[in-house]
Design a protein around this motif. Structure first.
Motif, PDB file in Angstrom:
ATOM      1  N   ASP A  12       0.807  -1.224   0.000  1.00 56.88           N
ATOM      2  CA  ASP A  12       0.000   0.000   0.000  1.00 56.88           C
ATOM      3  C   ASP A  12       0.843   1.279   0.000  1.00 56.88           C
ATOM      4  O   ASP A  12       0.325   2.360   0.271  1.00 56.88           O
ATOM      5  CB  ASP A  12      -0.915   0.012   1.233  1.00 56.88           C
ATOM      6  CG  ASP A  12      -1.930  -1.111   1.189  1.00 56.88           C
ATOM      7  OD1 ASP A  12      -2.377  -1.461   0.074  1.00 56.88           O
ATOM      8  OD2 ASP A  12      -2.266  -1.645   2.259  1.00 56.88           O
ATOM      9  N   ALA A  13       2.131   1.180  -0.310  1.00 53.14           N
ATOM     10  CA  ALA A  13       3.030   2.334  -0.207  1.00 53.14           C
ATOM     11  C   ALA A  13       3.228   3.079  -1.522  1.00 53.14           C
ATOM     12  O   ALA A  13       4.218   3.766  -1.693  1.00 53.14           O
ATOM     13  CB  ALA A  13       4.381   1.874   0.332  1.00 53.14           C
ATOM     14  N   GLY A  14       2.296   2.969  -2.460  1.00 61.06           N
ATOM     15  CA  GLY A  14       2.416   3.705  -3.717  1.00 61.06           C
ATOM     16  C   GLY A  14       3.454   3.139  -4.667  1.00 61.06           C
ATOM     17  O   GLY A  14       4.047   3.879  -5.440  1.00 61.06           O
ATOM     18  N   LEU A  15       3.685   1.841  -4.602  1.00 62.39           N
ATOM     19  CA  LEU A  15       4.669   1.198  -5.466  1.00 62.39           C
ATOM     20  C   LEU A  15       4.099   0.986  -6.864  1.00 62.39           C
ATOM     21  O   LEU A  15       2.892   1.012  -7.065  1.00 62.39           O
ATOM     22  CB  LEU A  15       5.085  -0.144  -4.863  1.00 62.39           C
ATOM     23  CG  LEU A  15       5.622  -0.079  -3.430  1.00 62.39           C
ATOM     24  CD1 LEU A  15       5.892  -1.483  -2.911  1.00 62.39           C
ATOM     25  CD2 LEU A  15       6.857   0.787  -3.353  1.00 62.39           C
ATOM     26  N   SER A  16       4.966   0.748  -7.829  1.00 66.99           N
ATOM     27  CA  SER A  16       4.510   0.513  -9.203  1.00 66.99           C
ATOM     28  C   SER A  16       3.672  -0.760  -9.270  1.00 66.99           C
ATOM     29  O   SER A  16       3.773  -1.635  -8.407  1.00 66.99           O
ATOM     30  CB  SER A  16       5.712   0.380 -10.144  1.00 66.99           C
ATOM     31  OG  SER A  16       6.381  -0.847  -9.917  1.00 66.99           O
ATOM     32  N   GLU A  17       2.860  -0.847 -10.289  1.00 64.28           N
ATOM     33  CA  GLU A  17       2.020  -2.038 -10.490  1.00 64.28           C
ATOM     34  C   GLU A  17       2.877  -3.295 -10.591  1.00 64.28           C
ATOM     35  O   GLU A  17       2.540  -4.332 -10.038  1.00 64.28           O
ATOM     36  CB  GLU A  17       1.175  -1.860 -11.753  1.00 64.28           C
ATOM     37  CG  GLU A  17       0.280  -3.047 -12.066  1.00 64.28           C
ATOM     38  CD  GLU A  17      -0.861  -3.235 -11.076  1.00 64.28           C
ATOM     39  OE1 GLU A  17      -1.447  -4.324 -11.052  1.00 64.28           O
ATOM     40  OE2 GLU A  17      -1.159  -2.301 -10.305  1.00 64.28           O
ATOM     41  N   THR A  18       4.001  -3.210 -11.273  1.00 62.36           N
ATOM     42  CA  THR A  18       4.904  -4.354 -11.427  1.00 62.36           C
ATOM     43  C   THR A  18       5.361  -4.863 -10.069  1.00 62.36           C
ATOM     44  O   THR A  18       5.313  -6.064  -9.798  1.00 62.36           O
ATOM     45  CB  THR A  18       6.132  -3.953 -12.268  1.00 62.36           C
ATOM     46  OG1 THR A  18       5.689  -3.529 -13.551  1.00 62.36           O
ATOM     47  CG2 THR A  18       7.107  -5.095 -12.421  1.00 62.36           C
ATOM     48  N   VAL A  19       5.784  -3.962  -9.206  1.00 63.00           N
ATOM     49  CA  VAL A  19       6.269  -4.348  -7.878  1.00 63.00           C
ATOM     50  C   VAL A  19       5.119  -4.843  -7.010  1.00 63.00           C
ATOM     51  O   VAL A  19       5.246  -5.843  -6.303  1.00 63.00           O
ATOM     52  CB  VAL A  19       7.026  -3.193  -7.204  1.00 63.00           C
ATOM     53  CG1 VAL A  19       7.386  -3.535  -5.770  1.00 63.00           C
ATOM     54  CG2 VAL A  19       8.279  -2.850  -8.012  1.00 63.00           C
ATOM     55  N   ARG A  20       3.967  -4.161  -7.060  1.00 58.03           N
ATOM     56  CA  ARG A  20       2.813  -4.610  -6.263  1.00 58.03           C
ATOM     57  C   ARG A  20       2.398  -6.024  -6.623  1.00 58.03           C
ATOM     58  O   ARG A  20       2.141  -6.851  -5.748  1.00 58.03           O
ATOM     59  CB  ARG A  20       1.630  -3.652  -6.435  1.00 58.03           C
ATOM     60  CG  ARG A  20       1.732  -2.413  -5.571  1.00 58.03           C
ATOM     61  CD  ARG A  20       0.407  -1.674  -5.461  1.00 58.03           C
ATOM     62  NE  ARG A  20      -0.287  -1.484  -6.721  1.00 58.03           N
ATOM     63  CZ  ARG A  20      -0.087  -0.469  -7.560  1.00 58.03           C
ATOM     64  NH1 ARG A  20       0.805   0.447  -7.271  1.00 58.03           N
ATOM     65  NH2 ARG A  20      -0.766  -0.363  -8.664  1.00 58.03           N
ATOM     66  N   VAL A  21       2.326  -6.326  -7.904  1.00 57.68           N
ATOM     67  CA  VAL A  21       1.948  -7.675  -8.344  1.00 57.68           C
ATOM     68  C   VAL A  21       2.959  -8.696  -7.828  1.00 57.68           C
ATOM     69  O   VAL A  21       2.585  -9.756  -7.324  1.00 57.68           O
ATOM     70  CB  VAL A  21       1.819  -7.745  -9.890  1.00 57.68           C
ATOM     71  CG1 VAL A  21       1.740  -9.166 -10.384  1.00 57.68           C
ATOM     72  CG2 VAL A  21       0.609  -6.942 -10.345  1.00 57.68           C
ATOM     73  N   TYR A  22       4.228  -8.369  -7.919  1.00 58.18           N
ATOM     74  CA  TYR A  22       5.268  -9.268  -7.416  1.00 58.18           C
ATOM     75  C   TYR A  22       5.106  -9.493  -5.906  1.00 58.18           C
ATOM     76  O   TYR A  22       5.115 -10.623  -5.435  1.00 58.18           O
ATOM     77  CB  TYR A  22       6.664  -8.720  -7.726  1.00 58.18           C
ATOM     78  CG  TYR A  22       7.755  -9.578  -7.162  1.00 58.18           C
ATOM     79  CD1 TYR A  22       8.155 -10.742  -7.823  1.00 58.18           C
ATOM     80  CD2 TYR A  22       8.373  -9.254  -5.960  1.00 58.18           C
ATOM     81  CE1 TYR A  22       9.144 -11.546  -7.300  1.00 58.18           C
ATOM     82  CE2 TYR A  22       9.355 -10.066  -5.432  1.00 58.18           C
ATOM     83  CZ  TYR A  22       9.743 -11.199  -6.104  1.00 58.18           C
ATOM     84  OH  TYR A  22      10.721 -12.005  -5.570  1.00 58.18           O
ATOM     85  N   LEU A  23       4.937  -8.422  -5.159  1.00 60.29           N
ATOM     86  CA  LEU A  23       4.822  -8.539  -3.700  1.00 60.29           C
ATOM     87  C   LEU A  23       3.558  -9.279  -3.279  1.00 60.29           C
ATOM     88  O   LEU A  23       3.575 -10.061  -2.335  1.00 60.29           O
ATOM     89  CB  LEU A  23       4.863  -7.156  -3.043  1.00 60.29           C
ATOM     90  CG  LEU A  23       6.186  -6.420  -3.124  1.00 60.29           C
ATOM     91  CD1 LEU A  23       6.063  -5.046  -2.491  1.00 60.29           C
ATOM     92  CD2 LEU A  23       7.305  -7.213  -2.517  1.00 60.29           C
ATOM     93  N   GLU A  24       2.453  -9.029  -3.981  1.00 63.42           N
ATOM     94  CA  GLU A  24       1.209  -9.725  -3.646  1.00 63.42           C
ATOM     95  C   GLU A  24       1.376 -11.228  -3.823  1.00 63.42           C
ATOM     96  O   GLU A  24       0.801 -12.012  -3.085  1.00 63.42           O
ATOM     97  CB  GLU A  24       0.054  -9.195  -4.497  1.00 63.42           C
ATOM     98  CG  GLU A  24      -0.380  -7.810  -4.038  1.00 63.42           C
ATOM     99  CD  GLU A  24      -1.344  -7.132  -4.987  1.00 63.42           C
ATOM    100  OE1 GLU A  24      -1.642  -7.688  -6.077  1.00 63.42           O
ATOM    101  OE2 GLU A  24      -1.797  -6.015  -4.653  1.00 63.42           O
ATOM    102  N   GLY A  25       2.188 -11.637  -4.761  1.00 69.34           N
ATOM    103  CA  GLY A  25       2.470 -13.057  -4.952  1.00 69.34           C
ATOM    104  C   GLY A  25       3.380 -13.636  -3.886  1.00 69.34           C
ATOM    105  O   GLY A  25       3.549 -14.848  -3.787  1.00 69.34           O
ATOM    106  N   HIS A  26       4.000 -12.775  -3.077  1.00 67.64           N
ATOM    107  CA  HIS A  26       4.928 -13.220  -2.044  1.00 67.64           C
ATOM    108  C   HIS A  26       4.470 -12.868  -0.626  1.00 67.64           C
ATOM    109  O   HIS A  26       5.203 -13.065   0.324  1.00 67.64           O
ATOM    110  CB  HIS A  26       6.314 -12.615  -2.281  1.00 67.64           C
ATOM    111  CG  HIS A  26       6.958 -13.195  -3.503  1.00 67.64           C
ATOM    112  ND1 HIS A  26       6.657 -12.782  -4.757  1.00 67.64           N
ATOM    113  CD2 HIS A  26       7.849 -14.186  -3.626  1.00 67.64           C
ATOM    114  CE1 HIS A  26       7.349 -13.488  -5.632  1.00 67.64           C
ATOM    115  NE2 HIS A  26       8.079 -14.345  -4.970  1.00 67.64           N
ATOM    116  N   THR A  27       3.261 -12.331  -0.505  1.00 73.46           N
ATOM    117  CA  THR A  27       2.723 -11.979   0.811  1.00 73.46           C
ATOM    118  C   THR A  27       2.121 -13.213   1.455  1.00 73.46           C
ATOM    119  O   THR A  27       1.259 -13.872   0.862  1.00 73.46           O
ATOM    120  CB  THR A  27       1.630 -10.889   0.679  1.00 73.46           C
ATOM    121  OG1 THR A  27       2.207  -9.758   0.018  1.00 73.46           O
ATOM    122  CG2 THR A  27       1.119 -10.473   2.036  1.00 73.46           C
ATOM    123  N   PRO A  28       2.566 -13.563   2.671  1.00 71.51           N
ATOM    124  CA  PRO A  28       1.999 -14.726   3.362  1.00 71.51           C
ATOM    125  C   PRO A  28       0.508 -14.533   3.602  1.00 71.51           C
ATOM    126  O   PRO A  28       0.059 -13.441   3.892  1.00 71.51           O
ATOM    127  CB  PRO A  28       2.754 -14.781   4.686  1.00 71.51           C
ATOM    128  CG  PRO A  28       3.936 -13.879   4.518  1.00 71.51           C
ATOM    129  CD  PRO A  28       3.584 -12.901   3.442  1.00 71.51           C
TER     130      PRO A  28
END
Length: 126
Positions: free
Chosen positions: A109-125
């Motif tokens: 939720d920190a205003g990251l790019s869509e690319t990074v958000r998608v990557y992180l959402e795939g790695h969030t427990p």
């Protein structure tokens, strides 16, 4: 010169360690360490250099992320980096209170790019 070696656009470094993401203070908000490439510097090398210069952490820029959808044209590039040192050197440009390890849920939720958000959402427990 290959696409990996272009000097256009800033590169964001995505440094994950122990379920947390390395972030730096950008004045009024927290963001990923990022910077512009030097001439003929790859995105991976830029990410590793910028993280070290800003935070003192030694990382390798191991995995460039593919840009998502409409962001692909002229978007910031992002590189996933592996942490190589658990303790930062004393040569960091930023003070210790300007660097933090954020939870992935908070970082998404920190205003990251869509690319990074998608990557992180795939790695969030879950």
């Amino acid at each position: 010169m290959t696409m990996e070696q272009t000097t256009e656009g800033a590169v964001d470094a995505v440094v994950l360690y122990d379920g947390r993401l390395l972030m730096v203070n950008a004045g009024d908000h927290w963001t990923l360490p990022s910077g512009d490439p030097e001439p003929a510097e790859s995105a991976s090398a830029t990410a590793a250099r910028v993280v070290y210069e800003l935070t003192g952490y030694l990382v390798d820029g191991s995995t460039p992320l593919s840009q998502q959808g409409a962001e692909a044209a002229g978007a910031r590039r992002a590189v996933v980096c592996q942490l190589l040192s658990e303790t930062p050197s004393g040569d960091a440009r930023l003070e210790a209170d300007q660097v933090r390890w954020s939870s992935l849920a908070e970082a998404v939720d920190a205003g990251l790019s869509e690319t990074v958000r998608v990557y992180l959402e795939g790695h969030t427990p879950v």
